[in-house]
Design a protein around this motif. Structure first.
Motif, PDB file in Angstrom:
ATOM      1  N   VAL A 171      94.664 -44.577  27.547  1.00  0.00           N
ATOM      2  CA  VAL A 171      95.835 -44.145  26.786  1.00  0.00           C
ATOM      3  C   VAL A 171      97.070 -44.764  27.429  1.00  0.00           C
ATOM      4  O   VAL A 171      97.258 -44.656  28.646  1.00  0.00           O
ATOM      5  CB  VAL A 171      95.972 -42.611  26.782  1.00  0.00           C
ATOM      6  CG1 VAL A 171      97.162 -42.191  25.920  1.00  0.00           C
ATOM      7  CG2 VAL A 171      94.691 -41.944  26.296  1.00  0.00           C
ATOM      8  N   TYR A 172      97.890 -45.427  26.632  1.00  0.00           N
ATOM      9  CA  TYR A 172      99.136 -45.964  27.179  1.00  0.00           C
ATOM     10  C   TYR A 172     100.312 -45.563  26.294  1.00  0.00           C
ATOM     11  O   TYR A 172     100.158 -45.314  25.100  1.00  0.00           O
ATOM     12  CB  TYR A 172      99.061 -47.487  27.353  1.00  0.00           C
ATOM     13  CG  TYR A 172      99.079 -48.330  26.105  1.00  0.00           C
ATOM     14  CD1 TYR A 172     100.280 -48.734  25.509  1.00  0.00           C
ATOM     15  CD2 TYR A 172      97.891 -48.775  25.527  1.00  0.00           C
ATOM     16  CE1 TYR A 172     100.294 -49.537  24.377  1.00  0.00           C
ATOM     17  CE2 TYR A 172      97.886 -49.580  24.388  1.00  0.00           C
ATOM     18  CZ  TYR A 172      99.096 -49.956  23.821  1.00  0.00           C
ATOM     19  OH  TYR A 172      99.113 -50.753  22.690  1.00  0.00           O
ATOM     20  N   THR A 173     101.476 -45.484  26.911  1.00  0.00           N
ATOM     21  CA  THR A 173     102.696 -45.179  26.153  1.00  0.00           C
ATOM     22  C   THR A 173     103.414 -46.479  25.822  1.00  0.00           C
ATOM     23  O   THR A 173     103.260 -47.493  26.507  1.00  0.00           O
ATOM     24  CB  THR A 173     103.653 -44.284  26.950  1.00  0.00           C
ATOM     25  OG1 THR A 173     104.084 -44.975  28.136  1.00  0.00           O
ATOM     26  CG2 THR A 173     102.992 -42.977  27.331  1.00  0.00           C
ATOM     27  N   TYR A 174     104.197 -46.422  24.766  1.00  0.00           N
ATOM     28  CA  TYR A 174     105.088 -47.515  24.398  1.00  0.00           C
ATOM     29  C   TYR A 174     106.339 -46.895  23.798  1.00  0.00           C
ATOM     30  O   TYR A 174     106.402 -45.666  23.611  1.00  0.00           O
ATOM     31  CB  TYR A 174     104.413 -48.489  23.420  1.00  0.00           C
ATOM     32  CG  TYR A 174     103.989 -47.861  22.107  1.00  0.00           C
ATOM     33  CD1 TYR A 174     104.860 -47.801  21.016  1.00  0.00           C
ATOM     34  CD2 TYR A 174     102.715 -47.320  21.957  1.00  0.00           C
ATOM     35  CE1 TYR A 174     104.464 -47.223  19.814  1.00  0.00           C
ATOM     36  CE2 TYR A 174     102.317 -46.735  20.757  1.00  0.00           C
ATOM     37  CZ  TYR A 174     103.195 -46.699  19.693  1.00  0.00           C
ATOM     38  OH  TYR A 174     102.812 -46.114  18.511  1.00  0.00           O
ATOM     39  N   ASP A 175     107.334 -47.685  23.537  1.00  0.00           N
ATOM     40  CA  ASP A 175     108.581 -47.172  22.991  1.00  0.00           C
ATOM     41  C   ASP A 175     108.350 -46.695  21.560  1.00  0.00           C
ATOM     42  O   ASP A 175     108.344 -47.494  20.637  1.00  0.00           O
ATOM     43  CB  ASP A 175     109.656 -48.253  23.027  1.00  0.00           C
ATOM     44  CG  ASP A 175     111.016 -47.741  22.584  1.00  0.00           C
ATOM     45  OD1 ASP A 175     111.164 -46.514  22.430  1.00  0.00           O
ATOM     46  OD2 ASP A 175     111.927 -48.568  22.392  1.00  0.00           O
ATOM     47  N   GLY A 176     108.090 -45.383  21.420  1.00  0.00           N
ATOM     48  CA  GLY A 176     107.851 -44.836  20.091  1.00  0.00           C
ATOM     49  C   GLY A 176     106.503 -44.182  19.899  1.00  0.00           C
ATOM     50  O   GLY A 176     106.208 -43.697  18.812  1.00  0.00           O
ATOM     51  N   GLY A 177     105.665 -44.161  20.935  1.00  0.00           N
ATOM     52  CA  GLY A 177     104.389 -43.502  20.731  1.00  0.00           C
ATOM     53  C   GLY A 177     103.371 -43.698  21.827  1.00  0.00           C
ATOM     54  O   GLY A 177     103.690 -44.121  22.949  1.00  0.00           O
TER      55      GLY A 177
END
Length: 426
Positions: free
Chosen positions: A60-66
């Protein structure tokens, strides 16, 4: 009515029949959750659950917006969720869920992969990942620590320490709620951390909004009934935590490290008047804690080249100069307790934690420079089993490193620029 594929006795997220969805949602909304939890109907994605031949690890990774989810073996995208803001990730301790620290809550994200015991064997399942509405309400959601079968959530804005048995998470979520928690509140709010120990005692940091000074050990018990049995305030700027083989728990200071072991707190001092070890990585296979090491108190961003290796059995410190800088997301541990450091030269160093010798350097990403803004994406290391996963935001990529073979075995182009990275065993 719960969806129970095959012979499963407990499915983590139930999915009522379509006709019952409305009624279930009303009943769940009407029921008060314990403490400051917020609960609602679980995701209906479980209705599409499929049995797998074996556990399916996911990233699981985060990004700008989700948030985005990948299959850990193929690195193929399997889903995700939209979520605005800067979000932080922590495993929830059940091999399936991840906590997303959103500021005002620890929100539960379902990775969509899990395994259930069934007598002398187990059954594994997969479904679409989903951001659930289950969350622990928080005031500045901070660190989440997993240890001794407990998950401990720390509220920086209130000092609330909320803990629960990770073994109870699946059954609770199956009922559309979160597990019951024990709550202890520190005397003053601060950016801190807490660890529940094997014997039920609680380690908590000491501090307030102006300064952080050390740790206290509280007796086993419930809530505010716990009493203080030990403390050490020779730890300015206390930050982070890690656990070593043998159960030793450490926290970092700006002048060394505190080690709690066998009922006693020991100070391992830095050789410099300012020698910060604020980020650490431990391993149940090694008595040695890997930490960073910074000596410039006035620096807006120090780019250190030395790491610290603290032996919790001998209370000794070994500093190793790697010849390259690194970031707080560069530290990890291998399956045999190896110390792992991702350098800004792009190489992943595999280090013998006892001797400090660099046994191998694996080229993984292009050379990079750490941003002065700590929330910005930068190459990030996450270890799962014998594989080290490394993000490369500059190329929007992810690389898998076989730690036994000492080489990159797979790379993938991502749909988003990755920031934080974690995983579940499935």
């Amino acid at each position: 009515m719960s969806f129970k594929p095959c012979h499963s006795l407990h499915l983590t997220l139930p999915c009522p029949p379509a006709a019952a969805v409305g009624l279930s949602a009303v009943l769940l909304t009407a029921c008060a959750a314990p403490g400051n939890q917020v609960a609602s109907a679980p995701s209906s994605s479980t209705a599409s659950a499929k049995e797998a031949s074996a556990p399916t690890p996911r990233l699981v990774y985060t990004y700008d917006g989700g948030l985005a989810v990948l299959d850990a073996k193929s690195l193929e995208a399997v889903g995700g969720a939209s979520l605005e803001g800067f979000n932080r990730l922590n495993p929830a301790g059940d091999g399936r869920h991840v906590f997303v620290s959103t500021g005002d809550s620890f929100r539960l994200f379902d990775s969509g992969a899990w395994t259930e015991p069934h007598g002398d064997h187990s059954h594994s399942y997969t479904t679409a990942p989903a951001l659930t509405d289950l969350k622990f309400v928080a005031d500045k959601a901070g660190h989440v620590v997993l240890h001794a079968g407990k998950a401990v959530l720390f509220n920086d804005g209130s000092g609330k320490v909320e803990s629960f048995d990770t073994s109870a998470l699946a059954a609770a979520v199956d009922d559309g709620k979160l597990p019951a928690t024990d709550i202890y509140t520190t005397p003053e709010a601060h950016h801190g951390v807490a660890v529940e120990l094997e014997d039920g005692k609680l380690l908590v940091t000491l501090g307030n909004e102006e300064s952080r000074t050390g740790i206290a050990i509280l007796s086993a018990g419930k809530g505010q009934d716990r009493t203080e049995i030990a403390r050490n305030e020779d730890c300015p700027g206390v930050h982070g935590e890690a656990v070593a083989a043998g159960g030793a728990v450490v926290v970092g200071c700006t002048n060394g490290m505190l080690v709690y072991k066998d009922g006693a707190i020991t100070k391992v001092a830095s050789p410099d008047s300012y020698g910060r070890m604020g980020n650490q990585a431990g391993s149940e296979k090694s008595p040695v804690i890997l930490g960073d090491y910074k000596v410039d108190k006035a620096a807006k961003l120090e780019r250190p080249t030395r790491i610290s290796l603290v032996n919790t059995e001998t209370a000794s410190l070994h500093l190793v100069d790697l010849g390259t800088s690194y970031s707080f997301r560069s530290l990890g541990r291998g399956p045999a307790g190896e110390a792992l450091v991702l350098g800004t030269d792009g190489g992943l160093r595999i280090i013998n934690p006892l001797s400090g010798a660099v046994t191998a350097t694996v080229p993984v990403v292009a050379a990079w420079e750490e941003s002065e803004t700590w929330q910005d994406p930068r190459p990030t290391l996450f270890v799962q089993g014998t594989t080290a996963f490394v993000t490369e935001p500059a190329t929007q990529s992810l690389h898998a490193v076989d730690l036994k073979a000492g080489k990159v075995t797979k790379s993938a182009k991502l749909e988003h620029t990755p920031n934080e990275l974690t995983g579940v065993t499935g």
